[in-house]
Design an enzyme around this catalytic site. Structure first.
Site, PDB file in Angstrom:
ATOM      1  N   CYS A  73       0.828  -1.203   0.000  1.00  0.00           N
ATOM      2  CA  CYS A  73       0.000   0.000   0.000  1.00  0.00           C
ATOM      3  C   CYS A  73       0.864   1.255   0.000  1.00  0.00           C
ATOM      4  O   CYS A  73       1.855   1.327   0.734  1.00  0.00           O
ATOM      5  CB  CYS A  73      -0.864  -0.037   1.254  1.00  0.00           C
ATOM      6  SG  CYS A  73      -1.763   1.471   1.542  1.00  0.00           S
ATOM      7  N   GLN A 298     -18.579  -8.401  14.113  1.00  0.00           N
ATOM      8  CA  GLN A 298     -17.148  -8.666  13.913  1.00  0.00           C
ATOM      9  C   GLN A 298     -16.735  -8.177  12.526  1.00  0.00           C
ATOM     10  O   GLN A 298     -17.420  -8.454  11.543  1.00  0.00           O
ATOM     11  CB  GLN A 298     -16.868 -10.174  14.029  1.00  0.00           C
ATOM     12  CG  GLN A 298     -17.111 -10.751  15.407  1.00  0.00           C
ATOM     13  CD  GLN A 298     -16.026 -10.386  16.403  1.00  0.00           C
ATOM     14  OE1 GLN A 298     -14.983  -9.844  16.050  1.00  0.00           O
ATOM     15  NE2 GLN A 298     -16.281 -10.669  17.668  1.00  0.00           N
ATOM     16  N   GLU A 348     -26.399  -7.684  26.900  1.00  0.00           N
ATOM     17  CA  GLU A 348     -25.760  -6.667  26.067  1.00  0.00           C
ATOM     18  C   GLU A 348     -26.383  -5.313  26.414  1.00  0.00           C
ATOM     19  O   GLU A 348     -27.587  -5.216  26.631  1.00  0.00           O
ATOM     20  CB  GLU A 348     -26.012  -7.041  24.584  1.00  0.00           C
ATOM     21  CG  GLU A 348     -25.833  -5.947  23.567  1.00  0.00           C
ATOM     22  CD  GLU A 348     -24.402  -5.396  23.479  1.00  0.00           C
ATOM     23  OE1 GLU A 348     -23.441  -6.177  23.490  1.00  0.00           O
ATOM     24  OE2 GLU A 348     -24.279  -4.164  23.423  1.00  0.00           O
ATOM     25  N   ASP A 393     -17.242 -12.067  26.200  1.00  0.00           N
ATOM     26  CA  ASP A 393     -16.556 -11.416  25.064  1.00  0.00           C
ATOM     27  C   ASP A 393     -16.587  -9.902  25.252  1.00  0.00           C
ATOM     28  O   ASP A 393     -17.290  -9.191  24.536  1.00  0.00           O
ATOM     29  CB  ASP A 393     -17.270 -11.829  23.758  1.00  0.00           C
ATOM     30  CG  ASP A 393     -16.583 -11.284  22.518  1.00  0.00           C
ATOM     31  OD1 ASP A 393     -15.461 -10.738  22.624  1.00  0.00           O
ATOM     32  OD2 ASP A 393     -17.176 -11.409  21.423  1.00  0.00           O
ATOM     33  N   CYS A 420     -10.261  -9.254  22.725  1.00  0.00           N
ATOM     34  CA  CYS A 420      -9.582  -8.555  21.635  1.00  0.00           C
ATOM     35  C   CYS A 420      -8.420  -7.734  22.179  1.00  0.00           C
ATOM     36  O   CYS A 420      -7.863  -6.901  21.473  1.00  0.00           O
ATOM     37  CB  CYS A 420     -10.566  -7.685  20.857  1.00  0.00           C
ATOM     38  SG  CYS A 420     -11.427  -6.503  21.904  1.00  0.00           S
TER      39      CYS A 420
HETATM   40  N1  SAH Z   1     -19.981 -11.201  21.262  1.00  0.00           N
HETATM   41  C1  SAH Z   1     -20.289 -10.239  20.246  1.00  0.00           C
HETATM   42  C2  SAH Z   1     -19.933  -8.798  20.604  1.00  0.00           C
HETATM   43  C3  SAH Z   1     -18.634  -8.543  21.293  1.00  0.00           C
HETATM   44  S1  SAH Z   1     -18.144  -6.843  21.362  1.00  0.00           S
HETATM   45  C4  SAH Z   1     -19.678 -10.632  18.929  1.00  0.00           C
HETATM   46  O1  SAH Z   1     -18.879 -11.558  18.847  1.00  0.00           O
HETATM   47  O2  SAH Z   1     -20.017 -10.026  17.914  1.00  0.00           O
HETATM   48  C5  SAH Z   1     -18.520  -6.373  22.967  1.00  0.00           C
HETATM   49  C6  SAH Z   1     -19.958  -6.006  23.196  1.00  0.00           C
HETATM   50  O3  SAH Z   1     -20.089  -5.649  24.562  1.00  0.00           O
HETATM   51  C7  SAH Z   1     -20.477  -4.808  22.412  1.00  0.00           C
HETATM   52  O4  SAH Z   1     -21.654  -5.180  21.736  1.00  0.00           O
HETATM   53  C8  SAH Z   1     -20.788  -3.757  23.491  1.00  0.00           C
HETATM   54  O5  SAH Z   1     -21.919  -2.973  23.178  1.00  0.00           O
HETATM   55  C9  SAH Z   1     -21.034  -4.604  24.702  1.00  0.00           C
HETATM   56  N2  SAH Z   1     -20.751  -3.991  26.009  1.00  0.00           N
HETATM   57  C10 SAH Z   1     -19.704  -3.210  26.354  1.00  0.00           C
HETATM   58  N3  SAH Z   1     -19.739  -2.896  27.654  1.00  0.00           N
HETATM   59  C11 SAH Z   1     -20.844  -3.489  28.188  1.00  0.00           C
HETATM   60  C12 SAH Z   1     -21.418  -3.545  29.493  1.00  0.00           C
HETATM   61  N4  SAH Z   1     -20.843  -2.923  30.515  1.00  0.00           N
HETATM   62  N5  SAH Z   1     -22.550  -4.240  29.645  1.00  0.00           N
HETATM   63  C13 SAH Z   1     -23.119  -4.891  28.612  1.00  0.00           C
HETATM   64  N6  SAH Z   1     -22.610  -4.902  27.348  1.00  0.00           N
HETATM   65  C14 SAH Z   1     -21.489  -4.208  27.131  1.00  0.00           C
END
Ligand code: SAH
Length: 462
Positions: A73, A298, A348, A393, A420
């Site tokens: 790039c 993702q 969530e 997660d 992550c």
């Molecule tokens: N497991 C899902 C999303 C992971 S990302 C996947 O694989 O696609 C992390 C997620 O946590 C996000 O959707 C974010 O909105 C949520 N999140 C962050 N802090 C939070 C909290 N304190 N309570 C509930 N959800 C939360």
């Protein structure tokens, strides 16, 4: 010899640090050098000196490391989109695994856990299904563009110089997105430039055009275009939506998010749909997911499938288990596991994600998942019966201490922790280590050419 700011040193890079910088030592003093890789021999200049370390930039590469490759790039080395294009992919995978190991050892004081070889991404260019390009009224120039009077420096649509909020490069092609995305990007730029509405100034906070977000459905080869503007004015944005949908049949959704916030976040206070529906659909495994502009999904679709396979395998489901999916986003993990468990409860905090999760269950004819909207710290207490398996997660910041405590008190036998960010993974599992054994960790590369790494840990109660 005391290390001094602005001083030049001749060094060999010996290690790779978390954050993607090469490391060297001068008289035992640690120096992080941006855009270097182990076995580089270089002249470096100190740009920052702290008590225990210094930061430096390359002045001259005297002899390159064998791990260097020609970056594909033209923005490599300047753009924050990806910083590791100049390192061969096999080495990237090794460094990422090492980051996980180092984080466990240094932050978590954990050194006896098998960390498997990093699973590579199936695609290592064009792997992102979502890109956000920023608008700016001041274009940040590449070194070879400096002094070129033909360049309009009053407009940029592109990506940031790493770690800066106002330095935006005008990007014509990004290798992280599919090719049609670059055509949409360039057509949008041409449209914005000739439009009567001004581009946003990141310092003045005035102007109309703020961001362009593109979402791509890897499976269906379809696009969503999301324009983020500082005010609502459909007369201005509708012709762009019409132009893109007429030119590209793959563009099936165009939305406009409107935000008055000065924060550099491409999320609107409200949204208008300009063409098609306000969503696109992508597929992970055998499941279809509807994704709206502001929902979490993702960013590497094929990588997500590899990740969720590991989660499924570590969860060890036989069909009879109850599962809690904490931080469930749009329900992707719950849905992916739904056929292997008796019942899954997701938690969530973002309302639109929970709604998407419910819609996605209906779309896939799944009836054994339910979702609770709420902050984990409070809503975890709504899970009154101990689940057989806990999938966690969290976002980059990891779990709140009070959440870790509640999880320990809950006493679930099996935990699958998807992370992550190796630093917060290490911190969180070290808080749990009196109660849980960490059996193994699998790094999965979802973000080639960046130093980011996803990792899945399998924990078992002692
Ligand atoms: N497991 C899902 C999303 C992971 S990302 C996947 O694989 O696609 C992390 C997620 O946590 C996000 O959707 C974010 O909105 C949520 N999140 C962050 N802090 C939070 C909290 N304190 N309570 C509930 N959800 C939360």
């Amino acid at each position: 010899m005391a290390i001094k700011k602005k001083q030049i040193y001749e060094v060999k890079i010996t290690d790779m640090a978390f954050g993607g910088k090469g490391v060297t030592k001068v008289d035992g003093f640690t120096i992080f050098v941006d855009q270097t890789v182990p076995m580089d021999h270089a002249l470096i200049r100190i740009i920052k000196k702290k008590k225990n370390y210094a930061e430096a930039k390359i002045v001259e590469l005297l002899s390159p490391s064998p791990y260097r490759i020609e970056a594909a790039c033209e923005y490599s080395g300047f753009c924050g989109g990806c910083k590791w294009q100049f390192i061969e992919y096999e080495k990237q995978l090794e460094y990422k695994r090492q980051h996980v190991i180092d984080s466990l050892e240094h932050i978590g004081m954990i050194n006896d856990v098998p960390v498997h070889l990093t699973i590579p991404s199936k695609k290592n260019t064009e792997y992102r299904n979502k890109m956000e390009f920023s608008c700016s009224d001041r274009r940040w120039l590449l070194p070879d563009e400096l002094g070129n009077d033909d360049i309009d420096t009053g407009f940029a649509l592109g990506l940031h110089v790493p770690g800066t909020f106002y330095k935006v490069l005008d990007i014509n092609a990004c290798l992280l997105q599919s090719k049609l995305g670059n055509r949409i990007l360039n057509d949008t730029r041409a449209f914005m430039k000739q439009s009567s509405a001004p581009v946003y100034g990141l310092r003045s906070h005035e102007g109309f055009w703020r961001f362009l977000m593109l979402r791509y459905s890897n499976y269906f080869d379809q696009w969503m275009v999301n324009m983020i503007t500082s005010a609502e004015d459909q007369k201005i944005v509708q012709p762009l939506a019409d132009l893109l949908t007429a030119k590209y049949p793959e563009v099936i959704s165009v939305v406009n998010n409107i935000t008055s916030s000065k924060a550099g976040i491409a999320v609107g206070e409200y949204e208008i749909c300009l063409a098609g529906e306000a969503k696109i659909t992508d597929r992970i495994g055998s499941f279809d997911f509807e994704i709206s502009a502001n929902s979490f999904f993702q960013t590497n679709t094929l990588g997500a499938e590899q990740l969720y396979e590991i989660v499924k395998n570590y969860a060890g489901l036989t069909g009879s288990e109850t599962v809690a999916d904490l931080y469930s986003g749009t329900g992707t993990i719950a849905i992916y596991l739904s056929g292997s468990a008796k019942e899954i409860t997701g938690i969530e905090c973002v309302e639109s994600s929970v709604k998407d999760a419910e819609k996605n269950c209906a779309k896939n004819h799944i009836s054994n998942c339910r979702f609770i909207r709420g902050d984990i710290a409070e809503s975890i207490s709504l899970i009154t019966e101990k689940p057989d398996v806990l999938v966690i997660d969290p976002p980059r910041v990891g779990m709140h201490k009070s959440v870790v405590k509640q999880i320990i008190d809950m006493g679930t036998d099996r935990i699958v922790y998807v992370s992550c960010n190796p630093s917060t993974l290490a911190r969180d599992i070290s808080l749990m280590k009196d109660h849980y054994n960490v059996l193994e960790i699998q790094p999965v590369d979802m973000f080639p050419h960046t130093y980011h790494i996803e990792a899945v840990a399998r924990l078992e109660r002692k």
